[in-house]
Design a protein around this motif. Sequence first.
Motif, short mmCIF file in Angstrom:
data_model
loop_
_atom_site.label_atom_id
_atom_site.label_comp_id
_atom_site.label_asym_id
_atom_site.label_seq_id
_atom_site.Cartn_x
_atom_site.Cartn_y
_atom_site.Cartn_z
N LYS A 103 42.95 30.44 32.73
CA LYS A 103 42.37 31.78 32.55
C LYS A 103 43.41 32.79 32.05
O LYS A 103 43.48 33.93 32.51
CB LYS A 103 41.73 32.28 33.86
CG LYS A 103 40.56 31.45 34.34
CD LYS A 103 39.96 32.03 35.61
CE LYS A 103 38.70 31.29 36.04
NZ LYS A 103 38.97 29.91 36.48
N THR A 104 44.17 32.39 31.04
CA THR A 104 45.18 33.25 30.44
C THR A 104 44.78 33.56 29.01
O THR A 104 44.23 32.70 28.32
CB THR A 104 46.56 32.55 30.47
OG1 THR A 104 46.91 32.25 31.81
CG2 THR A 104 47.63 33.42 29.84
N ARG A 157 44.98 35.95 35.23
CA ARG A 157 44.08 35.97 36.38
C ARG A 157 44.80 36.66 37.54
O ARG A 157 45.90 36.27 37.92
CB ARG A 157 43.73 34.54 36.75
CG ARG A 157 42.90 34.37 38.01
CD ARG A 157 42.86 32.89 38.38
NE ARG A 157 41.99 32.62 39.51
CZ ARG A 157 41.97 31.47 40.17
NH1 ARG A 157 42.78 30.49 39.78
NH2 ARG A 157 41.15 31.29 41.19
N TRP A 162 45.93 42.36 33.90
CA TRP A 162 45.02 41.42 34.54
C TRP A 162 43.85 41.12 33.62
O TRP A 162 43.49 41.94 32.76
CB TRP A 162 44.52 41.96 35.88
CG TRP A 162 45.59 42.22 36.90
CD1 TRP A 162 45.81 43.37 37.57
CD2 TRP A 162 46.60 41.30 37.34
NE1 TRP A 162 46.87 43.26 38.42
CE2 TRP A 162 47.38 41.99 38.30
CE3 TRP A 162 46.92 39.97 37.03
CZ2 TRP A 162 48.46 41.39 38.95
CZ3 TRP A 162 47.99 39.37 37.68
CH2 TRP A 162 48.74 40.07 38.62
N LEU A 163 43.27 39.99 33.80
CA LEU A 163 42.22 39.50 32.91
C LEU A 163 41.03 40.45 32.85
O LEU A 163 40.38 40.60 31.81
CB LEU A 163 41.76 38.11 33.37
CG LEU A 163 40.87 37.31 32.44
CD1 LEU A 163 41.58 37.05 31.12
CD2 LEU A 163 40.49 35.98 33.09
#
Length: 431
Positions: free
Chosen positions: A62-63, A83, A113-114
């Motif tokens: 999740k990057t 994340r 942050w995402l």
Amino acid sequence: MKYQNLETKLFVNNRINLIKHLKNNSLAIFNANDEFPRSGDQTFPFKQNCDLFYLSGIDQEKTILLLYPDCPNPLYREVLFLRQTNEHIKVWEGLKYTKSMAEQTSGIKKICWLEDFDHILHSIISYADHIYLNTNENNNTVQPIAYRDIRFIEEMKSRYPLHHYERAAPILRQLRETKSETEVQLIQKACDITRDAFIRVLKFTRPQVTEYEIEAEIIHEFIRQRATGHAYPPIIASGNNANILHYCDNNQICKENELILMDFGAEYANYNADLSRTIPVSGRFTPRQKSVYKSVQNVLKEAKKLMKPGISANDYNENVGELMTAQLVGLGLITMEEVKNQNPAYPAYKKYFMHGISHHLGLDVHDFAHRYTPFQAGNVLTCEPGIYIPEEGFGIRLENNILLTEEGNIDLMADIPIDAEEIEEIMNSSI
């Protein structure tokens, strides 16, 4: 990650080199790989998208990496989205990147942050003319699944239909096939770990051992030396199993007087080694086995000499085919009459050597590179001739990893035992 921290400058330089190839006023976005479901509530072990890792060093799901070198707001010329961790994630999954850890790893100052990605992207994208998006363009495979990059492309074109979309993959193909000094060191580290695993196997193997026990010895040594694990599913093929090129059941008993063809490699910091060796179960080659073995080794020695910057893959393969043809004639496996009457599209030697001689190696085992451009300095290539004789119940493949330079090739596996006599000596020294 098991591996030690890497030098930040590797990823900083990779981003600088990428940006040089972008069109003016372009924005580029790179996503982490999906976490693929396995069964029930499990997922397969996460493997980072190689292009994202190449540009950031971030080895976490999740990057997202956003690069916009001409952004009018200097804060957003390089942005890494992560994340956000919390106490629940910390308890159940362990440590995740903090912003300071991600900055130290990647060299990127702006870490967000995402959850902030959509807002930040929308605030700057209207100023960009071109958007570079990425897909897996490795032409050795077809992807039937709509993985994250594909879904992201559809989403972006739906939200921002009037931008000029560009392919990032051709740029990454050009950059990744030429290895930096740091990358070569990481591949060498994977080769060194692979060497130690092979020597361990030489001292362990004996009649009645199973293929899976050999596999266990290999992974033991890999993990002991901080490798992530196998670079690819290992092949431990005894007897006639060696004539199945991608055999990976590894469930048979290794019998006296058989050969074992092993094809395995360590993955260290996402960089890979790729080794093939063939050894006698009993610790001694039969005269016929040794004769075939030395023929394969002769092709390996001569093929390595042909691997020079400037030679095309087509010319290289044709020359290796001539080398292999001479060896097969000498072994009595094909005749000169068969060679004279062979189909140029499927030469006579292909009956006993049916796969390619080399492929690029790096972040992928079959690394991302251009198959129609000549070899160049900085390429790391495998060299893996083999002779497979089902009617005699064995196959032999030998494989080393070679760095091409203008001053001559460097065999990254030169210190891994390969001579038949040395292999016999090591195997019998432990008895």
